[in-house]
Design an enzyme around this catalytic site. Structure first.
Site: not given
Ligand code: NAD
Length: 247
Positions: A57, A145, A149, A186, A207
Site C-alpha cells: 500500500d 486529479y 498531477k 470511467r 479529445r
Molecule cells: P488503473 O487505475 O487501472 O490501476 C491502478 C492500480 O493502482 C490498481 O492495480 C490498484 O490496485 C492500484 N492501487 C490503488 N491504490 C493503491 C495503493 N494505495 N497502493 C498501491 N497500489 C494501489 O491503472 P492506470 O489507469 O494505468 O493508472 C496508473 C497511473 O497512471 C495512475 O497514477 C494514473 O493517474 C496514471 N494515468 C493514467 C491515465 C489513463 O488514462 N489510464 C492517464 C494518465 C495518467
C-alpha cells in the site's frame, strides 16, 4: 542481455494498467523487478522470471520503507494514482486529502525511502506518474486529479535539481488517455450519465486527436527508456505522451 540488465526496479501499482505493462517491459529488458500493488490478487497476473511480486500500500509509510529495503532499487517507478471525477464545486475535503495522499504523498514516501540507497550506490532513476491533465492541460471534471498531477511535476523538478550531480535522475510521465481497467470503469460511469456507453467512449476518444487512446504498452516503452542509461541526459522533465492532445 537486455538494456536494463543488472538494474533493480521497484514499481508501485503494478497489478494492472500502465504499472503492470511497465513491470513486464522492465523485466523483458533484463531488470530485476519488484512489482507491487495494494491488490494482491491482481499481482497474480504479473508473471515473468525476472519479476517478484508483493503487496504494498503506497499510502503506508512503514510498508514503503520495508519494500525499499527489500528491493534496493536503482529504478523507482511511482505509478500509484487515482482519478477523482468532479469540478471544484463537486470536490470534498476528504476526496482532496485522499487524492493528495495517494497521488502525491505516496511518491514523497517512496522517494524519501529510496534516495539514501541510490546515493550510496552512486545513481538511480526515479520516474513519477503525472498526466497530461496537470499543469500541461486542463480537462473537465478533473479538478482534484489535475491539481495532484501538477504537484507531481513540481515534486519531480525539485528532486531532480537536488540530486543532479549525484547520478540520480528524476523525470515524470504525462500521458493522455490510456486504455486500462480503471479507464474502462470511467467510460462505463460516464456512459451511465450520458445514457450510452458508446457516447461516453466517443467523448473520451474525441479529445485524442489521433482518434484513439494509448495502450499501456506505449507508456511502458517510455518507462523503459527513462529507467535506462540511454536517457542519461534527461532529468527534471515532464515527458508528455498524449497523442497530440496538448499539442
Ligand atoms: P488503473 O487505475 O487501472 O490501476 C491502478 C492500480 O493502482 C490498481 O492495480 C490498484 O490496485 C492500484 N492501487 C490503488 N491504490 C493503491 C495503493 N494505495 N497502493 C498501491 N497500489 C494501489 O491503472 P492506470 O489507469 O494505468 O493508472 C496508473 C497511473 O497512471 C495512475 O497514477 C494514473 O493517474 C496514471 N494515468 C493514467 C491515465 C489513463 O488514462 N489510464 C492517464 C494518465 C495518467
Amino acid at each position: 542481455m537486455g538494456r536494463l540488465s543488472g538494474k533493480r526496479a521497484l514499481v508501485t501499482a503494478a497489478g494492472q494498467g500502465i504499472g503492470k505493462a511497465s513491470a513486464l517491459a522492465l523485466a523483458q529488458e533484463g531488470a530485476k523487478v519488484f512489482a507491487t500493488d495494494i491488490n494482491e490478487e491482481a499481482l497474480a497476473g504479473v508473471s515473468h522470471p525476472n519479476i517478484e511480486t508483493f503487496m504494498l500500500d503506497a499510502r503506508d509509510d512503514a510498508s514503503v520503507k520495508a519494500a525499499v529495503e527489500r528491493a534496493a532499487p536503482d529504478v523507482l517507478f511511482n505509478c500509484a494514482g487515482f482519478v477523482h471525477h468532479g469540478s471544484v464545486l463537486d470536490a470534498t475535503d476528504d476526496e482532496w486529502d485522499f487524492a493528495f495522499d495517494l497521488n502525491v504523498r505516496s511518491m514523497f514516501r517512496t522517494m524519501r525511502a529510496a534516495l539514501p540507497g541510490m546515493l550510496e550506490r552512486g545513481g538511480g532513476s526515479i520516474i513519477n506518474m503525472s498526466s497530461a491533465c496537470s499543469s500541461i492541460i486542463g480537462a473537465p471534471n478533473r479538478f482534484i486529479y489535475g491539481t495532484t498531477k501538477a504537484a507531481v511535476i513540481g515534486m519531480t523538478k525539485s528532486v531532480a535539481v537536488e540530486y543532479i550531480t549525484k547520478g540520480i535522475r528524476c523525470n515524470c510521465i504525462c500521458p493522455g488517455t490510456v486504455e486500462s481497467p480503471s479507464w474502462h470503469d470511467r467510460v462505463k460511469a460516464l456512459g451511465e450519465e450520458l445514457g450510452s456507453y458508446d457516447a461516453a467512449l466517443k467523448q473520451f476518444v474525441s479529445r485524442q486527436p489521433m482518434g484513439r487512446v494509448a495502450t499501456a504498452e506505449e507508456i511502458a516503452a517510455l518507462v523503459v527508456y527513462l529507467a535506462g542509461d540511454e536517457s542519461g541526459f534527461t532529468t527534471g522533465q515532464p515527458h508528455v505522451i498524449d497523442g497530440g492532445w496538448s499539442g
